[in-house]
Design a protein around this motif. Structure first.
Motif, PDB file in Angstrom:
ATOM      1  N   LEU A 108       0.817  -1.204   0.000  1.00  0.00           N
ATOM      2  CA  LEU A 108       0.000   0.000   0.000  1.00  0.00           C
ATOM      3  C   LEU A 108       0.851   1.254   0.000  1.00  0.00           C
ATOM      4  O   LEU A 108       2.066   1.208   0.223  1.00  0.00           O
ATOM      5  N   ARG A 109       0.176   2.356  -0.252  1.00  0.00           N
ATOM      6  CA  ARG A 109       0.774   3.690  -0.199  1.00  0.00           C
ATOM      7  C   ARG A 109      -0.350   4.707  -0.246  1.00  0.00           C
ATOM      8  O   ARG A 109      -1.473   4.396  -0.684  1.00  0.00           O
ATOM      9  N   PRO A 110      -0.086   5.957   0.155  1.00  0.00           N
ATOM     10  CA  PRO A 110      -1.094   7.007  -0.022  1.00  0.00           C
ATOM     11  C   PRO A 110      -1.444   7.178  -1.502  1.00  0.00           C
ATOM     12  O   PRO A 110      -0.567   7.092  -2.372  1.00  0.00           O
ATOM     13  N   ALA A 111      -2.698   7.429  -1.786  1.00  0.00           N
ATOM     14  CA  ALA A 111      -3.156   7.564  -3.176  1.00  0.00           C
ATOM     15  C   ALA A 111      -2.950   9.005  -3.647  1.00  0.00           C
ATOM     16  O   ALA A 111      -3.911   9.733  -3.929  1.00  0.00           O
ATOM     17  N   ASN A 112      -1.689   9.411  -3.728  1.00  0.00           N
ATOM     18  CA  ASN A 112      -1.367  10.778  -4.147  1.00  0.00           C
ATOM     19  C   ASN A 112      -0.507  10.818  -5.392  1.00  0.00           C
ATOM     20  O   ASN A 112       0.042  11.871  -5.733  1.00  0.00           O
ATOM     21  N   LEU A 113      -0.347   9.678  -6.097  1.00  0.00           N
ATOM     22  CA  LEU A 113       0.471   9.641  -7.303  1.00  0.00           C
ATOM     23  C   LEU A 113      -0.408   9.469  -8.528  1.00  0.00           C
ATOM     24  O   LEU A 113      -1.322   8.646  -8.547  1.00  0.00           O
ATOM     25  N   ARG A 114      -0.084  10.230  -9.563  1.00  0.00           N
ATOM     26  CA  ARG A 114      -0.745  10.059 -10.846  1.00  0.00           C
ATOM     27  C   ARG A 114       0.175   9.198 -11.715  1.00  0.00           C
ATOM     28  O   ARG A 114       1.104   9.687 -12.350  1.00  0.00           O
ATOM     29  N   ARG A 115      -0.082   7.908 -11.704  1.00  0.00           N
ATOM     30  CA  ARG A 115       0.684   6.992 -12.553  1.00  0.00           C
ATOM     31  C   ARG A 115      -0.132   5.706 -12.706  1.00  0.00           C
ATOM     32  O   ARG A 115      -0.771   5.225 -11.762  1.00  0.00           O
ATOM     33  N   PRO A 116      -0.156   5.155 -13.915  1.00  0.00           N
ATOM     34  CA  PRO A 116      -0.963   3.955 -14.142  1.00  0.00           C
ATOM     35  C   PRO A 116      -0.298   2.727 -13.524  1.00  0.00           C
ATOM     36  O   PRO A 116       0.927   2.621 -13.477  1.00  0.00           O
ATOM     37  N   LEU A 117      -1.114   1.826 -13.028  1.00  0.00           N
ATOM     38  CA  LEU A 117      -0.619   0.519 -12.618  1.00  0.00           C
ATOM     39  C   LEU A 117      -0.720  -0.417 -13.812  1.00  0.00           C
ATOM     40  O   LEU A 117      -1.675  -0.355 -14.582  1.00  0.00           O
ATOM     41  N   PRO A 118       0.275  -1.272 -14.029  1.00  0.00           N
ATOM     42  CA  PRO A 118       0.261  -2.140 -15.217  1.00  0.00           C
ATOM     43  C   PRO A 118      -0.931  -3.090 -15.217  1.00  0.00           C
ATOM     44  O   PRO A 118      -1.310  -3.632 -14.172  1.00  0.00           O
ATOM     45  N   ASP A 119      -1.506  -3.294 -16.405  1.00  0.00           N
ATOM     46  CA  ASP A 119      -2.657  -4.191 -16.522  1.00  0.00           C
ATOM     47  C   ASP A 119      -2.324  -5.607 -16.066  1.00  0.00           C
ATOM     48  O   ASP A 119      -3.183  -6.315 -15.521  1.00  0.00           O
ATOM     49  N   ALA A 120      -1.076  -6.038 -16.298  1.00  0.00           N
ATOM     50  CA  ALA A 120      -0.681  -7.403 -15.933  1.00  0.00           C
ATOM     51  C   ALA A 120      -0.793  -7.651 -14.440  1.00  0.00           C
ATOM     52  O   ALA A 120      -0.864  -8.809 -14.003  1.00  0.00           O
ATOM     53  N   LEU A 121      -0.838  -6.567 -13.646  1.00  0.00           N
ATOM     54  CA  LEU A 121      -0.954  -6.732 -12.198  1.00  0.00           C
ATOM     55  C   LEU A 121      -2.269  -7.416 -11.827  1.00  0.00           C
ATOM     56  O   LEU A 121      -2.345  -8.124 -10.817  1.00  0.00           O
ATOM     57  N   ASP A 122      -3.299  -7.235 -12.655  1.00  0.00           N
ATOM     58  CA  ASP A 122      -4.602  -7.837 -12.350  1.00  0.00           C
ATOM     59  C   ASP A 122      -4.565  -9.364 -12.426  1.00  0.00           C
ATOM     60  O   ASP A 122      -5.457 -10.031 -11.896  1.00  0.00           O
ATOM     61  N   ASP A 123      -3.545  -9.931 -13.094  1.00  0.00           N
ATOM     62  CA  ASP A 123      -3.447 -11.386 -13.192  1.00  0.00           C
ATOM     63  C   ASP A 123      -2.956 -12.026 -11.901  1.00  0.00           C
ATOM     64  O   ASP A 123      -3.151 -13.228 -11.688  1.00  0.00           O
ATOM     65  N   VAL A 124      -2.310 -11.236 -11.048  1.00  0.00           N
ATOM     66  CA  VAL A 124      -1.697 -11.814  -9.844  1.00  0.00           C
ATOM     67  C   VAL A 124      -2.144 -11.130  -8.563  1.00  0.00           C
ATOM     68  O   VAL A 124      -1.770 -11.558  -7.467  1.00  0.00           O
ATOM     69  N   ALA A 125      -2.935 -10.060  -8.661  1.00  0.00           N
ATOM     70  CA  ALA A 125      -3.281  -9.301  -7.458  1.00  0.00           C
ATOM     71  C   ALA A 125      -4.623  -8.617  -7.644  1.00  0.00           C
ATOM     72  O   ALA A 125      -5.148  -8.501  -8.760  1.00  0.00           O
ATOM     73  N   GLN A 126      -5.169  -8.149  -6.525  1.00  0.00           N
ATOM     74  CA  GLN A 126      -6.386  -7.340  -6.531  1.00  0.00           C
ATOM     75  C   GLN A 126      -6.055  -5.967  -5.973  1.00  0.00           C
ATOM     76  O   GLN A 126      -5.224  -5.838  -5.063  1.00  0.00           O
ATOM     77  N   ARG A 127      -6.728  -4.952  -6.515  1.00  0.00           N
ATOM     78  CA  ARG A 127      -6.469  -3.577  -6.104  1.00  0.00           C
ATOM     79  C   ARG A 127      -7.656  -3.041  -5.309  1.00  0.00           C
ATOM     80  O   ARG A 127      -8.805  -3.344  -5.607  1.00  0.00           O
ATOM     81  N   TYR A 128      -7.323  -2.196  -4.335  1.00  0.00           N
ATOM     82  CA  TYR A 128      -8.368  -1.601  -3.506  1.00  0.00           C
ATOM     83  C   TYR A 128      -8.008  -0.149  -3.193  1.00  0.00           C
ATOM     84  O   TYR A 128      -6.842   0.258  -3.303  1.00  0.00           O
ATOM     85  N   ARG A 129      -8.995   0.615  -2.794  1.00  0.00           N
ATOM     86  CA  ARG A 129      -8.797   1.895  -2.124  1.00  0.00           C
ATOM     87  C   ARG A 129      -9.227   1.705  -0.677  1.00  0.00           C
ATOM     88  O   ARG A 129     -10.267   1.089  -0.417  1.00  0.00           O
ATOM     89  N   SER A 130      -8.434   2.222   0.243  1.00  0.00           N
ATOM     90  CA  SER A 130      -8.758   2.034   1.653  1.00  0.00           C
ATOM     91  C   SER A 130      -8.408   3.299   2.424  1.00  0.00           C
ATOM     92  O   SER A 130      -7.726   4.189   1.913  1.00  0.00           O
ATOM     93  N   ARG A 131      -8.869   3.343   3.647  1.00  0.00           N
ATOM     94  CA  ARG A 131      -8.520   4.440   4.547  1.00  0.00           C
ATOM     95  C   ARG A 131      -8.253   3.819   5.910  1.00  0.00           C
ATOM     96  O   ARG A 131      -9.172   3.573   6.688  1.00  0.00           O
ATOM     97  N   PRO A 132      -6.959   3.539   6.211  1.00  0.00           N
ATOM     98  CA  PRO A 132      -6.624   2.841   7.459  1.00  0.00           C
ATOM     99  C   PRO A 132      -7.100   3.606   8.686  1.00  0.00           C
ATOM    100  O   PRO A 132      -7.161   4.846   8.699  1.00  0.00           O
ATOM    101  N   GLY A 133      -7.427   2.840   9.728  1.00  0.00           N
ATOM    102  CA  GLY A 133      -7.866   3.458  10.975  1.00  0.00           C
ATOM    103  C   GLY A 133      -6.721   3.975  11.811  1.00  0.00           C
ATOM    104  O   GLY A 133      -6.943   4.753  12.744  1.00  0.00           O
ATOM    105  N   THR A 134      -5.486   3.551  11.512  1.00  0.00           N
ATOM    106  CA  THR A 134      -4.329   4.017  12.274  1.00  0.00           C
ATOM    107  C   THR A 134      -3.892   5.394  11.789  1.00  0.00           C
ATOM    108  O   THR A 134      -4.284   5.848  10.706  1.00  0.00           O
ATOM    109  N   ASP A 135      -3.073   6.060  12.561  1.00  0.00           N
ATOM    110  CA  ASP A 135      -2.556   7.370  12.191  1.00  0.00           C
ATOM    111  C   ASP A 135      -1.718   7.244  10.922  1.00  0.00           C
ATOM    112  O   ASP A 135      -0.769   6.448  10.879  1.00  0.00           O
ATOM    113  N   PRO A 136      -2.029   7.996   9.853  1.00  0.00           N
ATOM    114  CA  PRO A 136      -1.308   7.820   8.593  1.00  0.00           C
ATOM    115  C   PRO A 136       0.178   8.147   8.684  1.00  0.00           C
ATOM    116  O   PRO A 136       0.995   7.533   8.001  1.00  0.00           O
ATOM    117  N   ARG A 137       0.540   9.090   9.540  1.00  0.00           N
ATOM    118  CA  ARG A 137       1.961   9.433   9.683  1.00  0.00           C
ATOM    119  C   ARG A 137       2.713   8.277  10.329  1.00  0.00           C
ATOM    120  O   ARG A 137       3.824   7.934   9.914  1.00  0.00           O
TER     121      ARG A 137
END
Length: 270
Positions: free
Chosen positions: A138-167
């Motif tokens: 994971l990482r903060p969703a602050n980057l404008r860059r495409p994720l490779p399509d091939a990633l979908d063959d081996v992983a699943q993508r999500y958007r989340s908001r962790p309950g812990t302090d982000p810092r």
């Protein structure tokens, strides 16, 4: 202490560059990334690389697929053009205003061999994701860059908001203090480097370090984060190198024009 090492403060000594490394570093910083062999010979002289050594290295690089040759001009291959794009992104990453969401990639494929797993880890790291636990990146969703399509063959993508302090989470994922310490040490190196070889080598180390910058939202970074200063220093150096290359090319054009003029004058006199 972050689980994903972004840089080590004690490892700051720039590594010596071979003829191949000098050529690649020079071309990676040029747009378009190509130079005639005569200009390459002049460019590598400050590093003590003889013309015969350079020409041998160029032949090997063409054979290995690092370079393309057209007459006397050498240019980066398509494979290394992709590396140049990654390097450009390291210097000028495209960021978004962060709304608090995080990107999450969960590796779901099983039964892959070690080489495939290592390649996937390298790709996710290149995308500036960090591993929270095995298979969860994971990482903060602050980057404008495409994720490779091939990633979908081996992983699943999500958007989340962790309950812990982000810092706190960012500090757990990346060793930010170590990256910052190395960055400040590199700024000291480039400030002290005077001769062309030392400057070239120091800025090559800066680029390697910027490739490992997690590019986090400002609110998640330690105070006195050197990322922007490193990018500004390298961008200035790249303009300097490109300007010198253009000046050498202009000088050669002037020499050729003068030679033609003198030759025409000599023929007219006869």
């Amino acid at each position: 202490m972050g689980e994903n090492t972004a840089g080590r403060g004690e490892d700051v000594a720039p590594r010596p560059l071979s003829a191949r490394s000098v050529v690649l570093s020079l071309l990676l910083g040029l747009h378009p990334p190509e130079l005639p062999v005569r200009e390459l010979v002049r460019a590598v002289e400050p590093f003590g690389i003889a013309g015969t050594t350079l020409r041998a290295a160029l032949s090997r690089m063409v054979a290995a697929g690092d370079l393309r040759r057209a007459d006397t001009v050498y240019a980066l291959s398509d494979r290394l053009l992709a590396r140049q794009r990654r390097q450009d992104d390291a210097v000028h990453p495209e960021t978004l205003t962060w709304d608090g969401d995080w990107e999450m990639v969960v590796v779901t494929a099983t039964g892959r061999d070690p080489a495939d797993r290592a390649e996937l880890r390298a790709e996710l790291t290149r995308l500036r994701l960090a591993e929270l636990r095995e298979g969860v990146w994971l990482r903060p969703a602050n980057l404008r860059r495409p994720l490779p399509d091939a990633l979908d063959d081996v992983a699943q993508r999500y958007r989340s908001r962790p309950g812990t302090d982000p810092r706190d989470l960012a500090a757990r994922l990346w060793d930010l203090d170590a990256w910052a310490a190395t960055g400040h040490a590199l700024l000291g190196h480039v400030a002290r480097a005077q001769d062309p070889a030392a400057r070239f080598t120091a800025f090559a180390a800066v680029v390697r370090h910027l490739l490992a910058d997690p590019v986090l939202p400002p609110g998640l970074l330690p105070d006195d984060w050197p990322g922007a200063e490193l990018r500004a220093a390298y961008a200035g150096y790249r303009r300097e190198v490109a300007g010198e290359a253009r000046a050498r090319g202009d000088g050669q054009l002037r020499e050729a024009a003068r030679a033609r003029t003198e030759g025409n004058a000599g023929r007219a006199a006869r």
